[in-house]
Design a protein around this motif. Structure first.
Motif, PDB file in Angstrom:
ATOM      1  N   TYR A  19     -14.207  -4.692   5.505  1.00 13.28           N
ATOM      2  CA  TYR A  19     -13.011  -5.275   4.889  1.00 13.28           C
ATOM      3  C   TYR A  19     -11.753  -4.707   5.540  1.00 13.28           C
ATOM      4  O   TYR A  19     -10.839  -5.439   5.905  1.00 13.28           O
ATOM      5  N   LEU A  20     -11.720  -3.388   5.679  1.00  9.68           N
ATOM      6  CA  LEU A  20     -10.532  -2.747   6.262  1.00  9.68           C
ATOM      7  C   LEU A  20     -10.266  -3.275   7.674  1.00  9.68           C
ATOM      8  O   LEU A  20      -9.139  -3.644   8.015  1.00  9.68           O
ATOM      9  N   LEU A  21     -11.324  -3.320   8.490  1.00 16.28           N
ATOM     10  CA  LEU A  21     -11.142  -3.753   9.879  1.00 16.28           C
ATOM     11  C   LEU A  21     -10.720  -5.218   9.953  1.00 16.28           C
ATOM     12  O   LEU A  21      -9.952  -5.610  10.828  1.00 16.28           O
ATOM     13  N   ALA A  22     -11.222  -6.020   9.002  1.00 18.19           N
ATOM     14  CA  ALA A  22     -10.919  -7.452   9.040  1.00 18.19           C
ATOM     15  C   ALA A  22      -9.564  -7.774   8.414  1.00 18.19           C
ATOM     16  O   ALA A  22      -8.999  -8.838   8.662  1.00 18.19           O
ATOM     17  N   SER A  23      -9.040  -6.852   7.608  1.00 14.26           N
ATOM     18  CA  SER A  23      -7.888  -7.216   6.771  1.00 14.26           C
ATOM     19  C   SER A  23      -6.574  -7.337   7.553  1.00 14.26           C
ATOM     20  O   SER A  23      -5.673  -8.051   7.135  1.00 14.26           O
ATOM     21  N   ALA A  24      -6.483  -6.640   8.676  1.00 15.68           N
ATOM     22  CA  ALA A  24      -5.245  -6.743   9.470  1.00 15.68           C
ATOM     23  C   ALA A  24      -5.450  -7.816  10.536  1.00 15.68           C
ATOM     24  O   ALA A  24      -6.518  -7.889  11.133  1.00 15.68           O
ATOM     25  N   PRO A  25      -4.457  -8.663  10.777  1.00 11.29           N
ATOM     26  CA  PRO A  25      -4.601  -9.664  11.845  1.00 11.29           C
ATOM     27  C   PRO A  25      -4.940  -8.967  13.165  1.00 11.29           C
ATOM     28  O   PRO A  25      -4.426  -7.880  13.450  1.00 11.29           O
ATOM     29  N   TYR A  26      -5.802  -9.591  13.944  1.00  7.65           N
ATOM     30  CA  TYR A  26      -6.392  -8.880  15.089  1.00  7.65           C
ATOM     31  C   TYR A  26      -5.386  -8.504  16.169  1.00  7.65           C
ATOM     32  O   TYR A  26      -5.641  -7.605  16.961  1.00  7.65           O
ATOM     33  N   ARG A  27      -4.209  -9.161  16.184  1.00 12.52           N
ATOM     34  CA  ARG A  27      -3.250  -8.808  17.239  1.00 12.52           C
ATOM     35  C   ARG A  27      -2.252  -7.752  16.791  1.00 12.52           C
ATOM     36  O   ARG A  27      -1.283  -7.460  17.475  1.00 12.52           O
ATOM     37  N   LYS A  28      -2.500  -7.189  15.616  1.00 12.14           N
ATOM     38  CA  LYS A  28      -1.651  -6.085  15.151  1.00 12.14           C
ATOM     39  C   LYS A  28      -2.464  -4.799  15.212  1.00 12.14           C
ATOM     40  O   LYS A  28      -3.642  -4.784  14.839  1.00 12.14           O
ATOM     41  N   GLN A  29      -1.809  -3.737  15.610  1.00 13.01           N
ATOM     42  CA  GLN A  29      -2.498  -2.456  15.585  1.00 13.01           C
ATOM     43  C   GLN A  29      -2.784  -2.091  14.138  1.00 13.01           C
ATOM     44  O   GLN A  29      -2.062  -2.501  13.232  1.00 13.01           O
ATOM     45  N   LEU A  30      -3.843  -1.344  13.940  1.00 11.17           N
ATOM     46  CA  LEU A  30      -4.223  -0.968  12.572  1.00 11.17           C
ATOM     47  C   LEU A  30      -4.444   0.539  12.561  1.00 11.17           C
ATOM     48  O   LEU A  30      -5.209   1.065  13.372  1.00 11.17           O
ATOM     49  N   ASN A  31      -3.762   1.203  11.639  1.00 12.56           N
ATOM     50  CA  ASN A  31      -3.912   2.645  11.554  1.00 12.56           C
ATOM     51  C   ASN A  31      -5.051   2.964  10.586  1.00 12.56           C
ATOM     52  O   ASN A  31      -5.021   2.527   9.442  1.00 12.56           O
ATOM     53  N   PHE A  32      -6.038   3.708  11.060  1.00  9.22           N
ATOM     54  CA  PHE A  32      -7.162   4.037  10.193  1.00  9.22           C
ATOM     55  C   PHE A  32      -6.838   5.247   9.320  1.00  9.22           C
ATOM     56  O   PHE A  32      -6.405   6.278   9.820  1.00  9.22           O
ATOM     57  N   THR A  33      -7.047   5.074   7.985  1.00  6.46           N
ATOM     58  CA  THR A  33      -6.944   6.233   7.087  1.00  6.46           C
ATOM     59  C   THR A  33      -8.031   6.103   6.025  1.00  6.46           C
ATOM     60  O   THR A  33      -8.514   4.997   5.758  1.00  6.46           O
ATOM     61  N   PHE A  34      -8.399   7.223   5.430  1.00  4.14           N
ATOM     62  CA  PHE A  34      -9.391   7.166   4.351  1.00  4.14           C
ATOM     63  C   PHE A  34      -8.793   6.522   3.100  1.00  4.14           C
ATOM     64  O   PHE A  34      -9.510   5.895   2.331  1.00  4.14           O
ATOM     65  N   ASP A  35      -7.477   6.663   2.935  1.00  3.74           N
ATOM     66  CA  ASP A  35      -6.836   5.943   1.823  1.00  3.74           C
ATOM     67  C   ASP A  35      -6.978   4.435   2.018  1.00  3.74           C
ATOM     68  O   ASP A  35      -7.196   3.695   1.048  1.00  3.74           O
ATOM     69  N   GLY A  36      -6.845   4.002   3.249  1.00  4.59           N
ATOM     70  CA  GLY A  36      -7.017   2.584   3.565  1.00  4.59           C
ATOM     71  C   GLY A  36      -8.428   2.116   3.202  1.00  4.59           C
ATOM     72  O   GLY A  36      -8.618   1.024   2.659  1.00  4.59           O
ATOM     73  N   LEU A  37      -9.403   2.981   3.471  1.00  6.15           N
ATOM     74  CA  LEU A  37     -10.802   2.640   3.134  1.00  6.15           C
ATOM     75  C   LEU A  37     -10.974   2.541   1.623  1.00  6.15           C
ATOM     76  O   LEU A  37     -11.672   1.655   1.124  1.00  6.15           O
ATOM     77  N   LYS A  38     -10.337   3.475   0.903  1.00  6.61           N
ATOM     78  CA  LYS A  38     -10.440   3.452  -0.567  1.00  6.61           C
ATOM     79  C   LYS A  38      -9.804   2.180  -1.111  1.00  6.61           C
ATOM     80  O   LYS A  38     -10.343   1.535  -2.019  1.00  6.61           O
ATOM     81  N   ALA A  39      -8.667   1.819  -0.544  1.00 10.38           N
ATOM     82  CA  ALA A  39      -7.988   0.597  -0.994  1.00 10.38           C
ATOM     83  C   ALA A  39      -8.862  -0.624  -0.705  1.00 10.38           C
ATOM     84  O   ALA A  39      -8.927  -1.560  -1.518  1.00 10.38           O
ATOM     85  N   ALA A  40      -9.560  -0.582   0.422  1.00 11.97           N
ATOM     86  CA  ALA A  40     -10.450  -1.705   0.771  1.00 11.97           C
ATOM     87  C   ALA A  40     -11.568  -1.822  -0.273  1.00 11.97           C
ATOM     88  O   ALA A  40     -11.901  -2.919  -0.730  1.00 11.97           O
TER      89      ALA A  40
END
Ligand code: AMP
Ligand code: ZN
Length: 466
Positions: free
Chosen positions: A293-314
């Protein structure tokens, strides 16, 4: 409506349809299996999965090919150090990669094949280039002569004209006519794997494998070629040069490149050591569906910053989606059909499709879904949502999940849940109390077969998973 994708080649959004109107012929550069892939790599593979599923939603069939790079300098070095053949060395990493793809619900391309099984096609392609004067031999290797391909630079939009042909740049250092020339075939070195060919023994350069594999399975002009942005130059530029020099035809109509997954502002990469494998993340207790979900949630042409908070939100977002589905499936609604709810469902479907067709704008697509969930929940709370609306709402969720694929809870492949284990232990205690030891033993064996180990302690039965 036709989807529009950003084509790196034209630097524009273009309407897409497969050349033959039916089947999308697509190629994705696969992993180099010298180690485990990290979730940065998987961002790119999740992107091409979202692309696949969107293309399918348009009714097109897919013929998608991915290579596995199983021969390169790092692989050879690591295999030599481990005193293994490259096949022995790469096999476990290839297996892990395929398992990780499945864990992330990334659909398998129609063809996934290792480079070393396509040496014949690579040799043929190099021979075509040799015959048409696009290559030269130097020190046992074969180089592509970039000066013979004036369009070099058209994908990365780099102007190489100041640095042209013939001018022998630092030939001593490079042993090449031009510093940009690249090896299509590398001469043999002692102890390295080598294949015999009409132009001498050796092994393929990296770029040639993708051109050869793609054209072998998909023909000389592909509909779509994908990869991460770091592959635009030189890898994809070189693929174009050697393919188009050989065939005289455009190699790929569309080039789609996904942006990087970052960690604290830097590209997640093996060399920086700032990476996580999927396995590490799962060991920390996060679920693969949250990663997807996290990897798919940002449009593919935008950089995505990985965080564990982001995973929790996902994970929280997935819970909301599942709770909504459960509510639709388990609530009792009054008979009838509410026109407002139907209109909201239709509006959500339209917004969802429009977002995905807008260069796979997954963020907007998710925005539409969550707005819909909020609205429908309000209608349910207010009592206006009717039993006749359930079908459309569930279809909306199916439409969403055909792309995102996060509604199913992670399959513990037949594994028992904690509740089921506790229930069986309860039954076993019961059996022992009533001195039915055969039944108690049978339960213990059944649990053991599922990888559950029981320990009888003075405080009762403890259990753990093997
Ligand atoms: P490799 O195994 O290094 O050939 O990489 C496999 C794929 O992962 C390529 O398409 C790369 O462009 C992509 N990739 C590598 N690092 C990242 C990253 N941090 N974020 C997104 N994609 C990446
Ligand atoms: Zn490639």
């Amino acid at each position: 409506m036709a989807p529009r994708f950003y084509n790196t080649l034209s630097q524009r959004l273009e309407e897409f349809a497969p050349a033959d109107g039916k089947t999308v012929r697509m190629y994705t550069c696969g992993p180099t299996v010298y180690s485990y892939a990290h979730i940065g790599n998987f961002r790119t593979f999740v992107f091409q999965d979202i692309l696949r599923r969107t293309l399918r939603a348009h009714g097109w069939a897919l013929n998608h090919v991915m290579n596995i790079t199983d021969v390169d300098d790092r692989i050879i070095q690591n295999a030599t150090e481990a005193r293994q053949t490259i096949q022995e060395y790469t096999a476990p990493f290839t297996k892990a990669f395929l398992e990780d793809l499945a864990t992330l619900r990334v659909e398998r391309p129609e063809t996934i094949s290792p480079a070393t099984e396509h040496i014949g096609e690579m040799v043929e392609l190099i021979e075509r280039l040799n015959e048409s004067g696009h290559t030269y031999k130097s020190d046992g290797s074969v180089y592509f002569r970039i000066a013979t391909f004036p369009e070099y630079g058209k994908l990365s939009h780099t102007n190489f004209s100041g640095n042209v042909a013939g001018a022998r740049i630092d030939t001593d250092k490079y042993e090449k006519e031009d510093a940009r020339d690249f090896a299509v075939w590398k001469g043999p070195k002692p102890g390295e794997p080598a294949w015999d060919t009409p132009f001498g023994a050796g092994r393929p350069g990296w770029h040639i494998e993708c051109s050869a594999m793609a054209m072998r399975h998909l023909g000389e002009t592909l509909d779509i070629h994908t990869g991460g942005v770091d592959l635009v130059f030189p890898h994809h530029e070189n693929e174009i040069a050697q393919s188009e020099a050989a065939t005289g035809k455009p190699f790929a109509r569309f080039w789609l490149h996904s942006e990087h997954l970052l960690v604290e502002g830097q590209k997640m990469s093996k060399s920086l050591g700032n990476f996580f494998t999927l396995r590490e993340i799962v060991e920390k207790g996060y679920t693969p569906d949250a990663v997807r979900y996290l990897l798919a949630s940002a449009p593919y042409r935008k950089q995505l910053n990985f965080t564990f908070d982001g995973l929790k939100a996902a994970a929280t977002s997935i819970e909301r989606l599942r709770n909504f589905e459960l509510r639709l499936k388990t609530s009792r609604f009054a008979e009838g059909l509410d026109p407002e709810a139907e209109a909201r469902t239709a509006a959500c479907a339209g917004a969802f499709d429009a977002a995905m067709d807008d260069d796979l704008n997954t963020a907007d697509a998710l925005g539409a879904i969550f707005e819909y969930i909020r609205d429908i929940n309000t209608l349910i709370d207010g009592g206006s949502f009717r039993s006749g609306n359930v079908k459309g709402a569930l279809e909306m969720l199916r439409k969403f999940d055909a792309i995102f694929d996060v509604l199913r809870p992670p399959a513990q492949e037949g594994a028992l849940t904690d509740e089921q284990v506790n229930a069986l232990i309860g039954q076993r205690n019961q059996a022992r109390k009533s001195r039915d030891f055969a039944r108690a033993d049978a339960i213990r064996h059944e649990l053991a077969a599922q990888g559950i180990v029981l320990e009888d302690t003075k405080d009762g039965v403890r259990w753990k998973r093997k």
